[in-house]
Design an enzyme around this catalytic site. Structure first.
Site, PDB file in Angstrom:
ATOM      1  N   PRO A   1      16.371 165.668  46.958  1.00 34.98           N
ATOM      2  CA  PRO A   1      16.029 164.984  48.205  1.00 34.98           C
ATOM      3  C   PRO A   1      14.537 164.987  48.529  1.00 34.98           C
ATOM      4  O   PRO A   1      14.091 164.220  49.374  1.00 34.98           O
ATOM      5  CB  PRO A   1      16.832 165.756  49.257  1.00 34.98           C
ATOM      6  N   SER A   2      13.778 165.848  47.869  1.00 34.06           N
ATOM      7  CA  SER A   2      12.341 165.929  48.126  1.00 34.06           C
ATOM      8  C   SER A   2      11.595 164.788  47.452  1.00 34.06           C
ATOM      9  O   SER A   2      11.649 164.617  46.224  1.00 34.06           O
ATOM     10  CB  SER A   2      11.790 167.263  47.601  1.00 34.06           C
ATOM     11  N   ALA A   3      10.867 164.013  48.241  1.00 34.40           N
ATOM     12  CA  ALA A   3      10.065 162.915  47.695  1.00 34.40           C
ATOM     13  C   ALA A   3       9.012 163.428  46.728  1.00 34.40           C
ATOM     14  O   ALA A   3       8.709 162.784  45.711  1.00 34.40           O
ATOM     15  CB  ALA A   3       9.396 162.152  48.835  1.00 34.40           C
TER      16      ALA A   3
ATOM     17  N   PHE B   1      14.129 169.849  43.939  1.00 29.02           N
ATOM     18  CA  PHE B   1      15.271 169.567  44.815  1.00 29.02           C
ATOM     19  C   PHE B   1      15.220 168.070  45.035  1.00 29.02           C
ATOM     20  O   PHE B   1      14.254 167.551  45.615  1.00 29.02           O
ATOM     21  CB  PHE B   1      15.133 170.342  46.124  1.00 29.02           C
TER      22      PHE B   1
END
Length: 222
Positions: A10-12, A8
Site C-alpha cells: 500500500p505504500s506509494a 508494504f
C-alpha cells in the site's frame, strides 16, 4: 545475489521502487513487511533499519531507507542507459527538484491529510489540510502545464521523478480525491498508466489497497 527490497505494497514509496526495478530489468528479492501488523518493529527488521520504515533496500553492504535515494541509486548502478535518470546537468537538476518537491511538499501535505485517519486519531481528514494538499496538487498541475505533452522533467519518456510521483498521485486518486479537477495532472497520469512498464501489476493493486484501507477507516467511524 539480487538486491533485497523490504516493502508494504500500500505504500506509494515502495511501489515507486518496484517500478524503477521493472524499468531497469533488475531482479529484486522482495520481502513484505506488514505495517498493519507492526512487523516493522520486529528485532530482525530493526537490526537492518532502526527507523523501522519501508522501503528498505539492501544491496551488499549498502542499506538505503529513502525511496528517492533508492530510485536514483538503482538507475545509476543498473541502468543500461541514462534515460531513467539522465546525466545531462540541467535535466538531472529538474528531476532532483521534482524529487525534493515530492518529498518536502506533496508527501508532507499528504501525511497531514491521511495520517490522523490511518492512526485512528480522526474520523476524517482535516479540512484545512485537504485544502493545503489540493493547493500543492495545483502546483504540480502548473509544472506539467509548461510542457503538457511530455513527462515531468520535460523529457520524452518517464524518469525517476515520474515513477516517484505517479505512485503517489495514483494513491491520492485511489483514496477518493478528485484528480480530474487538475486537468494536466489527470492527463499526465493517463500517459503514465499507458507508458510505464509494469504499472498495472506493480502499482495499481497497492494503490487500490491503500484506498480501501483509508476509506474503510473513515466509513467505520462515521
Amino acid at each position: 545475489m539480487a538486491p533485497t527490497l523490504y516493502l508494504f505494497m500500500p505504500s506509494a514509496y515502495c511501489r515507486s521502487v518496484l517500478l524503477a526495478a521493472k524499468a531497469l530489468d533488475v531482479e529484486l528479492d522482495v520481502k513484505t513487511v506488514n505495517l498493519m501488523e507492526k512487523e516493522q518493529l520486529k528485532p530482525e527488521f530493526l537490526a537492518i533499519n532502526p527507523q523501522h520504515t519501508v522501503p528498505t533496500f539492501v544491496d551488499g553492504d549498502l542499506v538505503l531507507t529513502e525511496s528517492r535515494a533508492i530510485l536514483t541509486y538503482l538507475s545509476s548502478r543498473y541502468g543500461k542507459d541514462d534515460s531513467l535518470y539522465p546525466k545531462d546537468v540541467i535535466t538531472r537538476a529538474k528531476i532532483d527538484g521534482l524529487l525534493y518537491f515530492d518529498c518536502s511538499t506533496l508527501t508532507i501535505k499528504w501525511r497531514l491529510v491521511v495520517h490522523p485517519v490511518m492512526r485512528s486519531t480522526a474520523a476524517k481528514p482535516d479540512e484545512e489540510a485537504v485544502k493545503n494538499l489540493e493547493e500543492a496538487v495545483g502546483w504540480l498541475d502548473g509544472k506539467i502545464a509548461k510542457h503538457p505533452d511530455l513527462y515531468l522533467a520535460g523529457t520524452s519518456q518517464p524518469t525517476v521523478a515520474d515513477l516517484a510521483i505517479v505512485a503517489w498521485v495514483s494513491t491520492y486518486e485511489a483514496a477518493g480525491f478528485d484528480v480530474s479537477q487538475h486537468p494536466h495532472v489527470a492527463a499526465w497520469l493517463a500517459r503514465c498508466k499507458e507508458s510505464i512498464k509494469g504499472y498495472t501489476e506493480l502499482n495499481e493493486p497497492g494503490a487500490k489497497k491503500f484506498g480501501e484501507i483509508f476509506k474503510g477507516l473513515m466509513k467505520s467511524r462515521s
